[in-house]
Design a protein around this motif. Structure first.
Motif, PDB file in Angstrom:
ATOM      1  N   LYS A 247       3.521   6.152   1.952  1.00 31.59           N
ATOM      2  CA  LYS A 247       3.163   4.963   1.154  1.00 31.59           C
ATOM      3  C   LYS A 247       1.812   5.149   0.460  1.00 31.59           C
ATOM      4  CE  LYS A 247       3.346   2.189   4.750  1.00 31.59           C
ATOM      5  NZ  LYS A 247       3.750   3.130   5.812  1.00 31.59           N
ATOM      6  N   THR A 248       0.808   5.515   1.255  1.00 33.65           N
ATOM      7  CA  THR A 248      -0.526   5.698   0.690  1.00 33.65           C
ATOM      8  C   THR A 248      -0.517   6.817  -0.347  1.00 33.65           C
ATOM      9  OG1 THR A 248      -1.559   4.902   2.706  1.00 33.65           O
ATOM     10  CG2 THR A 248      -2.923   6.227   1.250  1.00 33.65           C
ATOM     11  N   THR A 249       0.154   7.893   0.003  1.00 34.99           N
ATOM     12  CA  THR A 249       0.237   9.017  -0.925  1.00 34.99           C
ATOM     13  C   THR A 249       0.844   8.565  -2.253  1.00 34.99           C
ATOM     14  OG1 THR A 249       0.573  10.467   0.968  1.00 34.99           O
ATOM     15  CG2 THR A 249       1.114  11.362  -1.199  1.00 34.99           C
TER      16      THR A 249
ATOM     17  N   ALA B 262      -2.183  -2.340  -4.224  1.00 31.89           N
ATOM     18  CA  ALA B 262      -2.860  -2.781  -3.009  1.00 31.89           C
ATOM     19  C   ALA B 262      -2.255  -2.050  -1.820  1.00 31.89           C
ATOM     20  CB  ALA B 262      -2.732  -4.283  -2.842  1.00 31.89           C
ATOM     21  N   ASP B 263      -3.058  -1.187  -1.188  1.00 32.53           N
ATOM     22  CA  ASP B 263      -2.571  -0.407  -0.049  1.00 32.53           C
ATOM     23  C   ASP B 263      -2.915  -1.154   1.239  1.00 32.53           C
ATOM     24  OD1 ASP B 263      -1.519   1.538   1.503  1.00 32.53           O
ATOM     25  OD2 ASP B 263      -3.112   3.019   1.153  1.00 32.53           O
ATOM     26  N   GLU B 264      -1.928  -1.737   1.839  1.00 30.26           N
ATOM     27  CA  GLU B 264      -2.073  -2.511   3.066  1.00 30.26           C
ATOM     28  C   GLU B 264      -3.227  -3.514   2.993  1.00 30.26           C
ATOM     29  OE1 GLU B 264      -1.004  -0.883   6.594  1.00 30.26           O
ATOM     30  OE2 GLU B 264      -0.437   1.098   5.849  1.00 30.26           O
ATOM     31  N   PRO B 265      -3.152  -4.412   2.034  1.00 27.94           N
ATOM     32  CA  PRO B 265      -4.274  -5.346   1.859  1.00 27.94           C
ATOM     33  C   PRO B 265      -4.426  -6.323   3.014  1.00 27.94           C
ATOM     34  CG  PRO B 265      -2.434  -6.002   0.466  1.00 27.94           C
ATOM     35  CD  PRO B 265      -2.065  -4.680   1.065  1.00 27.94           C
TER      36      PRO B 265
HETATM   37 MG   LIG Z   1      -1.154   4.411   4.467  1.00 26.19          MG
END
Ligand SMILES: [Mg+2]
Ligand SMILES: Nc1ncnc2c1ncn2[C@@H]1O[C@H](COP(=O)(O)OP(=O)(O)OP(=O)(O)O)[C@@H](O)[C@H]1O
Lengths: 404, 227
Positions: free
Chosen positions: B46-48, B167-170
């Motif tokens: 996901k982050t990638t 938004a990465d895991e906001p």
């Molecule tokens: Mg992540």
């Protein structure tokens, strides 16, 4: 807003910033004071030595200094005193005709350094009149002399006695005269006290049969700080066939000992500054490394690395500036006080001063260059520490920083 | 043409002893006005993925075109500039500059864009009011709760008038109430201003608020469903 950011950033960790600023602060105070004391003492020693006899400069015939012969003389009329006196920084001039001669009184004979002088100009140059301890000072038309106290004692002369002067005059002629002693002068330096004999220039020229000739014109300036500038100004107005010697040539031992002391003093300060530089460097490294994530986010949202570098640059500048400015401000009154109230010495150190025949005091210099130089050094340290942020940013990857 | 077009995206990390294929042939499109969640187990990429789309990292293979611009063609500071003007970011934590107030944090991004002071302030205040922090504009992040900080981060992300917000895991650092509130705020912004949101999350309560859910597994798109 960028400057504001830098300013607030340095206060994130108040204690650490204060420690970094304080280290610069103390380094600057120490540096300014030691430099001021060193340079002040040098100028004091140089000035005293120049005043004793040689002057800061002497104008001479080209070969005079090596041979000390009356054959290498200046023509008095070729010297334009007014022009010389008007040269920048020049405070006094003293035309002289000097030679070694034998001086006898009753059964005793001694070698003396006989100097023909313009009494008033000589007094301005070297303060000769203040050295008078007995009798009276010379007038230009006198046919009499001043004898140094040590020499007078060796010969057993006192005021009113006449000595016999015997030596070699111009072109190998015999110079001989019978001269009354008009006054006795005292030097704190033994060599001078045992050898000096002064008489008016006109009398000396008659006795040594030189006509209108001089061996040298001694020049005093206000301060050694202006030596090079004064040299330029003087060189422009002396006749080209003559040469201008400065005190460094005439007093090589003094010059060398000052150079040696100066270099060792600067080395000490260099060590101090290196230590301080590492302290500041450490602070900068910490300030940057604890903000890796923040930098990552700032770059991610669109702040260019160069912008960020400028922000960190100002952080360093603020720290360096706070330290240097407060240090300089605190140092000024200290230096000022000691320049007005020099430190007086006791103990072993006084020997060095005795040998020079000057009072054992440490004078402080208020040369603005001293302050400027320290500010410059701190600025250079700041620039040097900036290497780290540059190196850091070069390898910086925002995505990795955010993940960490 | 879609707002974001992603074709055959691969990302291989070579930094470890065994290379990791974090993204494996991902092809996706995102339209304007979407409200999309990227989900999947930990390590699914996901982050990638979001980093690739946000131009924070380069793919090993494949193409990302945003509003007609191929990210691969943007070098160095051009890419930073592109992010500044086209993409809004909200991260999990440490979003804000701690020495700046909420207002200054929102203003700062517009300063980077070269917007005049009056306009910056006016817009920053409007945005902070829109995220419900009109009375806290002079507070520093340290004086705000986690939820409030994320709201400021959302306001900042919108300040630059981006094409979309990543938004990465906001909500990862928020309690469930604050997480719900933040989502409600994002939904409102999406509805009222058609702001495009793409966010990743683990949280089932957050997932169910999304209108489109892209599920990643081992770097592959496993599911792509519109609710
Ligand atoms: Mg992540
Ligand atoms: N810099 C890196 N170097 C090597 N491997 C990496 C790097 N970053 C991520 N990975 C690997 O890539 C894969 C995908 O990671 P990613 O962080 O994208 O997953 P994620 O879905 O965001 O996980 P989480 O839900 O835990 O945040 C993981 O196997 C991870 O270990």
């Amino acid at each position: 807003m960028y400057l504001n950011l830098s300013w607030r950033n340095i206060w994130r960790n108040k204690k650490r910033t204060i420690i970094a600023v304080a280290s610069v602060f103390f380094a600057v105070i120490i540096a300014v004071n030691t430099r001021s004391m060193q340079l002040g003492s040098y100028s004091y020693m140089i000035h005293s030595s120049a005043r004793f006899y040689t002057g800061y400069f002497q104008i001479q015939q080209k070969n005079y200094w090596e041979k000390r012969s009356l054959e290498n003389t200046l023509l008095q009329d070729s010297i334009d005193y007014k022009k010389l006196r008007n040269a920048n920084y020049v405070k006094a001039l003293a035309p002289r005709l000097e030679s070694f001669a034998l001086i006898s009184f009753k059964n005793t004979t001694r070698v003396a350094q006989v100097v023909g002088i313009d009494p008033q100009m000589e007094n301005e140059e070297s303060g000769l009149k203040e050295r008078l301890v007995k009798g009276e000072y010379l007038e230009p038309q006198d046919y009499s002399g001043l004898i140094s106290k040590g020499l007078a004692q060796l010969l057993g002369v006192s005021i009113g006695d006449s000595i016999v002067l015997y030596g070699q005059g111009y072109h190998g002629q015999i110079a001989a005269a019978l001269l009354p002693v008009k006054g006795i002068i005292e030097y704190p330096i033994r060599e001078l006290n045992n050898t000096m004999f002064y008489l008016p220039l006109k009398a000396a020229q008659d006795i040594f049969l030189t006509g209108n000739r001089l061996t040298s014109v001694a020049v005093m300036i206000d301060d050694n700080r202006h030596l090079e500038k004064a040299k330029q100004a003087l060189s422009a107005v002396i006749p080209p066939q003559y040469t201008l010697l400065d005190w460094k040539t005439m007093l090589p031992e003094l010059h060398q000992s000052i150079q040696f002391d100066n270099i060792s003093g600067m080395l000490m300060l260099a060590i101090l500054y290196v230590v301080i530089a590492f302290g500041v460097f450490g602070t900068i490294i910490m300030m940057i490394n604890e903000r890796v994530k923040e930098f990552g986010i700032l770059i991610a949202v669109g702040m260019k690395k160069v912008r960020l570098l400028i922000v960190t640059f100002w952080e360093i500048v603020f720290i360096a500036f706070l330290g240097a400015a407060s240090g300089l401000i605190a140092a000024i009154p200290i230096v000022w006080y000691f320049s007005l109230h020099p430190i007086r010495f006791t103990g072993d150190v006084t020997k060095t001063f005795d040998a020079l025949g000057i009072e054992p005091i440490f004078s402080f210099s208020t040369d603005p260059l001293i302050f400027l130089n320290q500010a410059l050094v701190v600025f250079l340290i700041a620039l040097a520490t900036f290497i780290y942020p540059i190196y850091f940013m070069k390898r910086f990857e925002a995505s990795r920083a955010i993940r960490s | 043409m879609a707002l974001i077009e992603i074709e055959h995206l691969d990302k291989i990390y070579n930094t470890t002893a065994v290379p990791v294929k974090a993204l494996n042939d991902v092809t996706l499109q995102f339209e304007r006005g979407e409200f999309t969640s990227v989900v999947g187990p930990s390590g699914s990429g996901k982050t990638t993925f979001l980093n690739m789309v946000g131009g924070l990292d380069r793919p090993t293979k494949g193409k990302i075109v945003i509003d007609g611009t191929n990210l691969a063609e943007l070098k160095g500071s051009k890419l930073v500039e592109f992010r500044l003007h086209h993409i809004g970011f909200v991260f999990q934590a440490f979003n804000l500059i701690p020495v700046f107030t909420a207002l200054e944090n929102v203003e700062f991004i517009m300063l980077l864009q070269g917007i005049s002071k009056e306009e910056r302030q006016k817009r920053a205040i409007e945005l902070l009011e829109a995220v419900g922090l009109g009375d806290r504009i002079h507070s520093r992040p340290g004086q705000l709760s986690g939820g409030q900080q994320q709201r400021v981060a959302v306001a900042r992300a919108l300040a630059s008038k981006p094409e979309f917000v990543l938004a990465d895991e906001p909500t990862a650092n928020l309690d469930s109430k604050s997480a719900e509130d933040l989502l409600t705020l994002m939904e409102e912004l999406n509805r009222e201003y058609q702001t495009t949101f793409i966010f990743s999350t683990h949280d089932p309560r957050v997932i169910k608020r999304a209108r489109r859910i892209v599920t990643l597994c081992d770097g592959k798109v496993e599911k792509d469903e519109t609710v």
